[in-house]
Design a protein around this motif. Structure first.
Motif, PDB file in Angstrom:
ATOM      1  N   ALA A 153      -0.015  -9.326  58.971  1.00  0.00           N
ATOM      2  CA  ALA A 153      -1.158  -8.911  59.785  1.00  0.00           C
ATOM      3  C   ALA A 153      -0.719  -7.666  60.551  1.00  0.00           C
ATOM      4  O   ALA A 153       0.479  -7.442  60.753  1.00  0.00           O
ATOM      5  N   SER A 154      -1.659  -6.863  60.949  1.00  0.00           N
ATOM      6  CA  SER A 154      -1.299  -5.665  61.713  1.00  0.00           C
ATOM      7  C   SER A 154      -2.214  -5.516  62.913  1.00  0.00           C
ATOM      8  O   SER A 154      -3.335  -6.013  62.940  1.00  0.00           O
ATOM      9  N   VAL A 155      -1.673  -4.824  63.914  1.00  0.00           N
ATOM     10  CA  VAL A 155      -2.411  -4.573  65.145  1.00  0.00           C
ATOM     11  C   VAL A 155      -1.933  -3.232  65.692  1.00  0.00           C
ATOM     12  O   VAL A 155      -0.787  -2.824  65.464  1.00  0.00           O
ATOM     13  N   CYS A 156      -2.814  -2.556  66.389  1.00  0.00           N
ATOM     14  CA  CYS A 156      -2.446  -1.308  67.055  1.00  0.00           C
ATOM     15  C   CYS A 156      -1.508  -1.656  68.215  1.00  0.00           C
ATOM     16  O   CYS A 156      -1.895  -2.399  69.122  1.00  0.00           O
ATOM     17  N   THR A 164       8.773  -8.353  62.266  1.00  0.00           N
ATOM     18  CA  THR A 164       7.841  -7.272  62.588  1.00  0.00           C
ATOM     19  C   THR A 164       8.387  -5.950  62.067  1.00  0.00           C
ATOM     20  O   THR A 164       9.581  -5.800  61.802  1.00  0.00           O
ATOM     21  N   LEU A 165       7.496  -5.004  61.957  1.00  0.00           N
ATOM     22  CA  LEU A 165       7.833  -3.625  61.607  1.00  0.00           C
ATOM     23  C   LEU A 165       6.892  -2.739  62.413  1.00  0.00           C
ATOM     24  O   LEU A 165       5.684  -2.983  62.435  1.00  0.00           O
ATOM     25  N   VAL A 166       7.445  -1.751  63.082  1.00  0.00           N
ATOM     26  CA  VAL A 166       6.622  -0.783  63.803  1.00  0.00           C
ATOM     27  C   VAL A 166       6.634   0.511  63.008  1.00  0.00           C
ATOM     28  O   VAL A 166       7.696   1.052  62.693  1.00  0.00           O
ATOM     29  N   PRO A 181      12.511  -9.639  69.450  1.00  0.00           N
ATOM     30  CA  PRO A 181      11.715  -8.842  70.384  1.00  0.00           C
ATOM     31  C   PRO A 181      11.709  -7.361  69.998  1.00  0.00           C
ATOM     32  O   PRO A 181      12.704  -6.827  69.501  1.00  0.00           O
ATOM     33  N   VAL A 182      10.573  -6.734  70.234  1.00  0.00           N
ATOM     34  CA  VAL A 182      10.379  -5.314  69.930  1.00  0.00           C
ATOM     35  C   VAL A 182      10.480  -4.533  71.235  1.00  0.00           C
ATOM     36  O   VAL A 182       9.735  -4.812  72.188  1.00  0.00           O
ATOM     37  N   GLU A 183      11.377  -3.564  71.286  1.00  0.00           N
ATOM     38  CA  GLU A 183      11.543  -2.747  72.483  1.00  0.00           C
ATOM     39  C   GLU A 183      10.428  -1.711  72.564  1.00  0.00           C
ATOM     40  O   GLU A 183      10.207  -0.952  71.624  1.00  0.00           O
ATOM     41  N   THR A 184       9.696  -1.737  73.698  1.00  0.00           N
ATOM     42  CA  THR A 184       8.633  -0.757  73.941  1.00  0.00           C
ATOM     43  C   THR A 184       8.834  -0.163  75.336  1.00  0.00           C
ATOM     44  O   THR A 184       9.628  -0.682  76.121  1.00  0.00           O
ATOM     45  N   LYS A 185       8.088   0.868  75.668  1.00  0.00           N
ATOM     46  CA  LYS A 185       8.166   1.453  77.021  1.00  0.00           C
ATOM     47  C   LYS A 185       7.719   0.451  78.085  1.00  0.00           C
ATOM     48  O   LYS A 185       8.188   0.490  79.218  1.00  0.00           O
TER      49      LYS A 185
END
Length: 185
Positions: A164-167, A143-145, A75-79
């Motif tokens: 693949a990439s996404v905004c 993933t990579l941010v 999981p990617v930590e986001t706001k």
């Protein structure tokens, strides 16, 4: 008793002092949390299975994940919450189709699903995804941010690795539009 348990994924940090991880016993994704990994004893798992439904995090809900789903990327930590990139599987007359899916979990309590896309983030479309060792596979694994771009690395047809990439901000904005109703898990 034999049990097929796959796709173990650790969260990248402790949450409220606990280790959280996801795993998959078909057809759902379960969540486990412990203060210390030494707690994962035979007795722990006996109790886990006695209260199995309490540990279900995400169950198949949409057509592209109707057969089963499972882990993918840490999981990617986001706001907005923990962004979970996972795989959903649909059994068709031509065999299984593995899609890349996205959900959002509560930042402080990841046992709570906030939102989930009702469609795959992406699915096998290109020849290298559709034909290979196993056809029709897009299986997310990392993933990579970088700034506002989320790069998703995935296995393609069990033969290649692709990206693949996404905004990221647009994906989170889209996810929030599918926020679960209060009575939904």
């Amino acid at each position: 008793m034999l049990l097929w348990d796959k796709n173990v994924i650790l969260f990248p940090r402790r949450i409220n002092g606990k280790f959280y991880f996801l795993h998959r016993i078909k057809p759902d994704i379960q969540i486990v949390f412990v203060e210390d990994l030494s707690e994962l004893t035979h007795n722990f798992w006996d109790n886990f299975f006695l209260m199995f439904s309490d540990h279900l995090l995400i169950s198949p809900k949409y057509d592209h994940e109707v057969s089963y789903l499972g882990g993918g990327c840490p999981p990617v930590e986001t706001k907005e919450g923990w962004l979970l990139i996972y795989h959903g599987v649909h059994d068709t007359v031509d065999g299984y189709v593995y899609c890349v899916c996205a959900a959002l979990l509560d930042l402080k309590d990841p046992t709570h699903e906030i939102a989930r896309l009702p469609y795959p983030l992406f699915k096998p479309e290109y020849d290298y995804e559709r034909f290979g060792l196993t056809d029709n596979i897009c299986f997310p694994s990392g993933t990579l941010v970088c700034e506002d771009t989320l790069y998703i690395y995935y296995g393609a047809a069990d033969e290649r690795v692709a990206c693949a990439s996404v905004c990221l901000s647009e994906l989170l904005k889209e996810l929030i539009t599918y926020k679960n109703l209060p009575n939904e898990k």
